[in-house]
Design a protein around this motif. Structure first.
Motif, PDB file in Angstrom:
ATOM      1  N   ILE A   1       0.676  -1.221   0.071  1.00  0.00           N
ATOM      2  CA  ILE A   1       0.030  -0.084  -0.004  1.00  0.00           C
ATOM      3  C   ILE A   1       0.874   1.432   0.075  1.00  0.00           C
ATOM      4  O   ILE A   1       0.553   2.132  -0.760  1.00  0.00           O
TER       5      ILE A   1
ATOM      6  N   GLN B   1       2.337   1.689  -3.426  1.00  0.00           N
ATOM      7  CA  GLN B   1       1.231   2.475  -4.392  1.00  0.00           C
ATOM      8  C   GLN B   1       0.953   3.764  -4.129  1.00  0.00           C
ATOM      9  O   GLN B   1       0.946   4.584  -4.896  1.00  0.00           O
ATOM     10  N   ARG B   2       0.886   4.237  -2.818  1.00  0.00           N
ATOM     11  CA  ARG B   2       0.903   5.621  -2.419  1.00  0.00           C
ATOM     12  C   ARG B   2       1.923   6.611  -2.980  1.00  0.00           C
ATOM     13  O   ARG B   2       1.779   7.608  -3.294  1.00  0.00           O
ATOM     14  N   LYS B   3       3.359   5.969  -2.723  1.00  0.00           N
ATOM     15  CA  LYS B   3       4.361   6.633  -3.401  1.00  0.00           C
ATOM     16  C   LYS B   3       4.431   6.834  -5.004  1.00  0.00           C
ATOM     17  O   LYS B   3       4.666   7.712  -5.286  1.00  0.00           O
TER      18      LYS B   3
ATOM     19  N   PRO C   1      -0.144   8.239  -5.970  1.00  0.00           N
ATOM     20  CA  PRO C   1      -0.799   8.763  -4.830  1.00  0.00           C
ATOM     21  C   PRO C   1      -2.509   8.511  -4.817  1.00  0.00           C
ATOM     22  O   PRO C   1      -2.895   8.384  -3.758  1.00  0.00           O
ATOM     23  N   GLN C   2      -2.786   8.843  -5.935  1.00  0.00           N
ATOM     24  CA  GLN C   2      -4.250   8.914  -6.140  1.00  0.00           C
ATOM     25  C   GLN C   2      -5.093   7.363  -6.111  1.00  0.00           C
ATOM     26  O   GLN C   2      -6.121   7.300  -6.015  1.00  0.00           O
TER      27      GLN C   2
ATOM     28  N   VAL D   1      -4.517   4.932  -3.898  1.00  0.00           N
ATOM     29  CA  VAL D   1      -4.702   4.410  -2.701  1.00  0.00           C
ATOM     30  C   VAL D   1      -5.488   5.336  -1.866  1.00  0.00           C
ATOM     31  O   VAL D   1      -5.101   6.320  -1.539  1.00  0.00           O
ATOM     32  N   THR D   2      -6.656   4.794  -1.093  1.00  0.00           N
ATOM     33  CA  THR D   2      -7.454   5.374  -0.093  1.00  0.00           C
ATOM     34  C   THR D   2      -7.740   4.319   1.064  1.00  0.00           C
ATOM     35  O   THR D   2      -7.995   3.383   0.513  1.00  0.00           O
TER      36      THR D   2
ATOM     37  N   GLU E   1      -5.762   2.426   9.806  1.00  0.00           N
ATOM     38  CA  GLU E   1      -4.727   2.836   8.629  1.00  0.00           C
ATOM     39  C   GLU E   1      -3.271   1.968   9.109  1.00  0.00           C
ATOM     40  O   GLU E   1      -3.123   1.736  10.221  1.00  0.00           O
TER      41      GLU E   1
ATOM     42  N   LYS F   1      -0.497   1.403   7.586  1.00  0.00           N
ATOM     43  CA  LYS F   1       1.184   1.889   7.433  1.00  0.00           C
ATOM     44  C   LYS F   1       1.932   1.908   8.519  1.00  0.00           C
ATOM     45  O   LYS F   1       2.955   1.585   8.886  1.00  0.00           O
TER      46      LYS F   1
ATOM     47  N   THR G   1      -7.212  -2.213   4.191  1.00  0.00           N
ATOM     48  CA  THR G   1      -6.773  -1.076   3.429  1.00  0.00           C
ATOM     49  C   THR G   1      -6.571  -1.403   2.070  1.00  0.00           C
ATOM     50  O   THR G   1      -5.859  -2.533   1.833  1.00  0.00           O
TER      51      THR G   1
ATOM     52  N   GLY H   1      -6.571  -0.062  -2.428  1.00  0.00           N
ATOM     53  CA  GLY H   1      -6.620   0.916  -3.262  1.00  0.00           C
ATOM     54  C   GLY H   1      -7.998   1.233  -3.799  1.00  0.00           C
ATOM     55  O   GLY H   1      -8.876   0.627  -3.713  1.00  0.00           O
TER      56      GLY H   1
END
Length: 308
Positions: free
Chosen positions: A131, A134-136, A139-140, A142-143, A149, A151, A242, A244
């Motif tokens: 996750i 993917q966010r790195k 960024p859009q 993964v929510t 949360e 991480k 969590t 994407g």
């Protein structure tokens, strides 16, 4: 004796998990990947990218949970199978295949008491790196898909938050899928191991050599692991909190099966199958060798004996 069986199961679990945990992490991340965004192409690609982005110890995310709970989990599984085999036998006679399968069913049912919360926490920690990557990279994409949360959370923080949000049921999310995986696994594994092990016995009443027990455990374990992999994929997806924004969420086993078939096709149920076989084979091979060597009896022999 039961204490020796519990020690044998615990020692086997600790050694096995330490050896194969990185492959198990790759399995979890590959199974959680959906068609919306694929970060890893194979087990080796997953491990290489994990080391590059998270360091060597990134491959052991969630290992502490497994190492803490694998002792009671494996102890319950192995001891329960022996317990049911003993009570299903008639005057020490060899069990029929049906009775062997019933014993395995009982063992698989008992172990989910520990397996479900252990896997629930482990999956969150194992998948956190995917996750984060993917966010790195996107960024859009993964929510948060759940109340927790993952991480920056430890296992204890996850446990407290799940208990606060949903009570004990939060730790047992995916219980039905875990039962659907572990009961058939035990039904396949234990009879298959017992019969393969018997083929290698030098004498009818004597034990098989340790290498026969190891190979029998590996073959039986990998066979059972691949057979139940579709349910393992479902369980992993259901227990992931969590995901994407382009990835599906699931309300239950049936909904998960329907969405996977519709969006990813039948082949998605085989994701991580070879990883799971590589995890389970040595894990159960080691477990059977530990049983063969009588590690539990050896340890108990050095403990101070109670005197009247």
């Amino acid at each position: 004796s039961l204490p020796a069986k519990l020690i044998n199961g615990g020692v086997a679990g600790l050694i096995g998990v330490t050896c194969v945990f990185p492959i198990d992490l790759a399995k979890t991340r590959l199974q959680n990947q959906q068609n919306g965004f694929r970060l890893y192409t194979s087990m080796s690609d997953c491990l290489i990218k994990t080391i590059r982005s998270e360091g060597y110890f990134g491959m052991y995310r969630g290992a502490a949970v497994n190492l803490t709970l694998v002792t009671p989990e494996k102890a319950i599984k192995l001891a329960a199978n022996d317990f049911f085999r003993y009570h299903l036998s008639k005057d020490g006679q060899k069990l029929t295949l049906l009775r062997e399968m019933l014993a395995g069913c009982g063992a698989g049912t008992c172990q989910v008491i520990v397996t479900t919360p252990m896997e629930m926490l482990k999956i969150q920690l194992q998948d956190a790196g995917r996750i984060a990557a993917q966010r790195k990279l996107l960024p859009q994409a993964v929510t948060p898909g759940g109340p927790v949360e993952v991480k920056s959370r430890t296992a204890m923080q996850l446990t407290r938050e799940l208990l606060k949000e949903k009570g004990i049921a939060g730790l047992y999310k995916g219980l039905g899928a875990t039962l659907l995986r572990d009961v058939p696994f035990s039904v396949i594994y234990f009879p298959l191991f017992a019969n393969l092990n018997d083929l290698g016995k030098r004498e009818a009443d004597g034990p098989a050599p340790f290498y026969v027990s190891f190979v029998s455990g590996c073959v039986a374990g990998s066979t059972a692991a691949v057979a139940v992999n579709p349910v393992d994929v479902i369980k992993t997806r259901l227990q992931s909190l969590t995901r994407g924004s382009q990835e599906d969420t699931y309300s239950g086993v049936t909904d998960c099966i329907r969405k996977i078939l519709r969006n990813e096709g039948p082949s998605a149920f085989l994701k991580g199958a070879y990883c799971r076989a590589l995890v389970i084979a040595p894990l159960f091979g080691i477990a059977q060798v530990v049983y063969f060597l009588g590690v539990g009896e050896y340890i108990l022999s050095y403990l101070p004996k109670r005197t009247n």
